[in-house]
Design a protein around this motif. Structure first.
Motif, mmCIF file in Angstrom:
data_model
loop_
_atom_site.group_PDB
_atom_site.id
_atom_site.type_symbol
_atom_site.label_atom_id
_atom_site.label_comp_id
_atom_site.label_asym_id
_atom_site.label_seq_id
_atom_site.Cartn_x
_atom_site.Cartn_y
_atom_site.Cartn_z
ATOM 1 N N PHE A 68 0.855 -1.188 0.000
ATOM 2 C CA PHE A 68 0.000 0.000 0.000
ATOM 3 C C PHE A 68 0.887 1.232 0.000
ATOM 4 O O PHE A 68 1.944 1.237 0.614
ATOM 5 C CB PHE A 68 -0.938 0.002 1.203
ATOM 6 N N CYS A 69 0.456 2.253 -0.681
ATOM 7 C CA CYS A 69 1.375 3.346 -0.962
ATOM 8 C C CYS A 69 0.663 4.697 -1.021
ATOM 9 O O CYS A 69 0.638 5.350 -2.057
ATOM 10 C CB CYS A 69 2.011 3.039 -2.320
ATOM 11 N N PRO A 70 0.049 5.131 0.100
ATOM 12 C CA PRO A 70 -0.651 6.419 0.067
ATOM 13 C C PRO A 70 0.341 7.570 -0.043
ATOM 14 O O PRO A 70 1.442 7.474 0.491
ATOM 15 C CB PRO A 70 -1.382 6.459 1.403
ATOM 16 N N PRO A 71 -0.045 8.635 -0.748
ATOM 17 C CA PRO A 71 0.887 9.748 -0.932
ATOM 18 C C PRO A 71 1.346 10.350 0.383
ATOM 19 O O PRO A 71 2.462 10.835 0.501
ATOM 20 C CB PRO A 71 0.079 10.781 -1.734
ATOM 21 N N SER A 72 0.490 10.302 1.398
ATOM 22 C CA SER A 72 0.851 10.897 2.681
ATOM 23 C C SER A 72 1.918 10.082 3.395
ATOM 24 O O SER A 72 2.525 10.546 4.348
ATOM 25 C CB SER A 72 -0.381 10.965 3.576
ATOM 26 N N GLY A 73 2.117 8.825 2.957
ATOM 27 C CA GLY A 73 3.058 7.959 3.638
ATOM 28 C C GLY A 73 2.425 7.255 4.821
ATOM 29 O O GLY A 73 2.995 6.362 5.413
ATOM 30 N N GLU A 74 1.210 7.653 5.162
ATOM 31 C CA GLU A 74 0.538 7.020 6.291
ATOM 32 C C GLU A 74 -0.154 5.759 5.830
ATOM 33 O O GLU A 74 -0.798 5.755 4.789
ATOM 34 C CB GLU A 74 -0.557 7.952 6.820
ATOM 35 N N PHE A 75 -0.061 4.712 6.611
ATOM 36 C CA PHE A 75 -0.733 3.469 6.236
ATOM 37 C C PHE A 75 -2.231 3.594 6.479
ATOM 38 O O PHE A 75 -2.671 3.970 7.538
ATOM 39 C CB PHE A 75 -0.157 2.299 7.040
ATOM 40 N N MET A 76 -3.002 3.297 5.443
ATOM 41 C CA MET A 76 -4.454 3.282 5.610
ATOM 42 C C MET A 76 -4.916 1.892 5.208
ATOM 43 O O MET A 76 -4.192 1.157 4.574
ATOM 44 C CB MET A 76 -5.110 4.306 4.691
ATOM 45 N N ASP A 77 -6.137 1.544 5.551
ATOM 46 C CA ASP A 77 -6.606 0.193 5.287
ATOM 47 C C ASP A 77 -6.581 -0.166 3.822
ATOM 48 O O ASP A 77 -6.106 -1.197 3.418
ATOM 49 C CB ASP A 77 -8.039 0.050 5.803
ATOM 50 N N ASP A 78 -7.148 0.680 3.021
ATOM 51 C CA ASP A 78 -7.143 0.450 1.588
ATOM 52 C C ASP A 78 -6.956 1.779 0.924
ATOM 53 O O ASP A 78 -7.628 2.744 1.226
ATOM 54 C CB ASP A 78 -8.459 -0.163 1.111
ATOM 55 N N SER A 79 -6.022 1.858 0.010
ATOM 56 C CA SER A 79 -5.602 3.131 -0.511
ATOM 57 C C SER A 79 -4.753 2.848 -1.729
ATOM 58 O O SER A 79 -4.674 1.701 -2.155
ATOM 59 C CB SER A 79 -4.805 3.852 0.571
ATOM 60 N N PRO A 80 -4.125 3.872 -2.308
ATOM 61 C CA PRO A 80 -3.289 3.603 -3.468
ATOM 62 C C PRO A 80 -2.335 2.435 -3.202
ATOM 63 O O PRO A 80 -1.825 2.259 -2.096
ATOM 64 C CB PRO A 80 -2.522 4.906 -3.649
ATOM 65 N N LEU A 81 -2.130 1.672 -4.242
ATOM 66 C CA LEU A 81 -1.432 0.398 -4.103
ATOM 67 C C LEU A 81 -0.298 0.344 -5.103
ATOM 68 O O LEU A 81 -0.464 0.751 -6.257
ATOM 69 C CB LEU A 81 -2.457 -0.696 -4.422
ATOM 70 N N LEU A 82 0.828 -0.155 -4.657
ATOM 71 C CA LEU A 82 1.955 -0.306 -5.563
ATOM 72 C C LEU A 82 2.231 -1.805 -5.753
ATOM 73 O O LEU A 82 2.313 -2.539 -4.773
ATOM 74 C CB LEU A 82 3.171 0.377 -4.941
ATOM 75 N N LEU A 83 2.314 -2.217 -7.003
ATOM 76 C CA LEU A 83 2.681 -3.599 -7.295
ATOM 77 C C LEU A 83 4.015 -3.591 -8.021
ATOM 78 O O LEU A 83 4.150 -2.941 -9.070
ATOM 79 C CB LEU A 83 1.627 -4.283 -8.185
ATOM 80 N N ALA A 84 5.004 -4.270 -7.447
ATOM 81 C CA ALA A 84 6.302 -4.386 -8.128
ATOM 82 C C ALA A 84 6.362 -5.792 -8.725
ATOM 83 O O ALA A 84 6.511 -6.782 -8.008
ATOM 84 C CB ALA A 84 7.430 -4.167 -7.131
ATOM 85 N N HIS A 85 6.192 -5.856 -10.046
ATOM 86 C CA HIS A 85 6.127 -7.152 -10.728
ATOM 87 C C HIS A 85 7.514 -7.573 -11.188
ATOM 88 O O HIS A 85 8.312 -6.744 -11.641
ATOM 89 C CB HIS A 85 5.253 -7.061 -11.983
ATOM 90 N N HIS A 86 7.743 -8.880 -11.150
ATOM 91 C CA HIS A 86 8.987 -9.429 -11.696
ATOM 92 C C HIS A 86 8.619 -10.623 -12.572
ATOM 93 O O HIS A 86 7.952 -11.552 -12.103
ATOM 94 C CB HIS A 86 9.899 -9.861 -10.543
ATOM 95 N N TYR A 87 9.017 -10.548 -13.835
ATOM 96 C CA TYR A 87 8.732 -11.627 -14.781
ATOM 97 C C TYR A 87 10.066 -12.291 -15.123
ATOM 98 O O TYR A 87 10.844 -11.740 -15.913
ATOM 99 C CB TYR A 87 8.089 -11.071 -16.063
ATOM 100 N N PRO A 88 10.374 -13.441 -14.532
ATOM 101 C CA PRO A 88 11.661 -14.090 -14.839
ATOM 102 C C PRO A 88 11.654 -14.598 -16.281
ATOM 103 O O PRO A 88 10.582 -14.777 -16.866
ATOM 104 C CB PRO A 88 11.700 -15.282 -13.864
ATOM 105 N N PRO A 89 12.846 -14.852 -16.875
ATOM 106 C CA PRO A 89 12.850 -15.457 -18.206
ATOM 107 C C PRO A 89 12.096 -16.788 -18.133
ATOM 108 O O PRO A 89 12.176 -17.492 -17.123
ATOM 109 C CB PRO A 89 14.343 -15.708 -18.488
ATOM 110 N N CYS A 90 11.384 -17.103 -19.198
ATOM 111 C CA CYS A 90 10.568 -18.317 -19.177
ATOM 112 C C CYS A 90 11.029 -19.250 -20.295
ATOM 113 O O CYS A 90 11.091 -18.831 -21.455
ATOM 114 C CB CYS A 90 9.100 -17.935 -19.389
ATOM 115 N N PRO A 91 11.335 -20.498 -19.973
ATOM 116 C CA PRO A 91 11.825 -21.411 -21.019
ATOM 117 C C PRO A 91 10.766 -21.709 -22.097
ATOM 118 O O PRO A 91 11.124 -22.107 -23.197
ATOM 119 C CB PRO A 91 12.196 -22.686 -20.248
ATOM 120 N N GLU A 92 9.492 -21.526 -21.775
ATOM 121 C CA GLU A 92 8.425 -21.839 -22.746
ATOM 122 C C GLU A 92 7.456 -20.661 -22.881
ATOM 123 O O GLU A 92 6.310 -20.739 -22.469
ATOM 124 C CB GLU A 92 7.638 -23.076 -22.279
#
Ligand SMILES: O=C(O)CCC(=O)C(=O)O
Ligand SMILES: [Fe+2]
Length: 221
Positions: free
Chosen positions: A65-89
């Protein structure tokens, strides 16, 4: 979006820190993340996605969770850091299936030189080629509802490749759980009738998780 005012150093640092995170041994990553769905930080793999398709998903994601204020809220802007490894197929996998995002709009930072994000337009998949230090901005499902169908959520997917890992950072602009999603008065002022009914954001997300990305169909009046 180019000339977005965010420094190149900051974007590089952000991508690098998530690359470092995803490169850590699995045991360490698990220690750093929480499996509590209400926790502020959670790591999940594509295996956890309820997949009814033949195709397998090929991705790890750190959710924060990633609110601009930096304060943790229950549900708020969300950051997803995705990682896609190389895939053999790559022909048997997708990094992300065809979907529209369950938020207002998504701001995405993608790595240079790797073509993996595709948008579905006029019946075909078009590559969203990374422009160095530009953000991709997706119109999402909530904006479709709020604009009474004037804006259409962008359908997109991510393909995999066998050669090189890809890291992206997606920032989901979202309201709090109790907020009501419905066509905005502004769009109805010319006497247009609302085409969608109202729903709380909490229920909207719950439906998205259980029923998949076409949930706005159910809201059609
Ligand atoms: O990683 C990408 O290129 C896109 C990710 C995405 O579609 C999402 O997080 O909803
Ligand atoms: Fe998406």
């Amino acid at each position: 979006v180019i000339n977005n005012g965010v420094s190149k150093e900051f974007m590089d640092d952000t991508l690098n820190i998530f690359k470092e995170f995803h490169a850590m041994p699995a045991e360490e990553k698990i220690r750093e993340s929480s499996r509590d769905p209400n926790g502020s930080c959670r790591l999940y793999t594509s295996r956890e996605i309820n997949n009814k398709d033949i195709v397998q998903f090929w991705r790890d994601t750190l959710r924060h969770f990633c609110p601009p204020s930096g304060e943790f809220m229950d549900d708020s802007p969300l950051l997803l850091a995705h990682h896609y490894p190389p895939c053999p197929e790559p022909s048997l996998t997708l990094g992300a299936p065809k979907h529209r995002d369950p938020d207002l709009a998504t701001v995405l930072l993608q790595e240079k030189d790797i073509n993996a994000l595709q948008v579905f337009k006029d019946g075909e998949w078009i590559v969203v080629e990374p422009i160095p230090y530009a953000f991709v901005v997706n119109i999402s499902l909530m904006l479709q509802i709020i604009s009474n169908g004037r804006f259409i959520g962008a359908e997109h997917r991510v393909v995999t490749n066998s050669g090189i890992a890809r890291t992206t950072v997606a920032y989901f602009i979202r309201p709090t759980n109790e907020q009501i999603i419905e066509p905005a008065k502004l769009w109805l002022s010319s006497g247009a009738r609302p085409i969608y009914s109202s729903i709380t954001f909490e229920e909207f997300v719950r439906n998205f998780m259980s029923k998949g990305p076409d949930i706005e169909q159910e809201l059609l009046l």
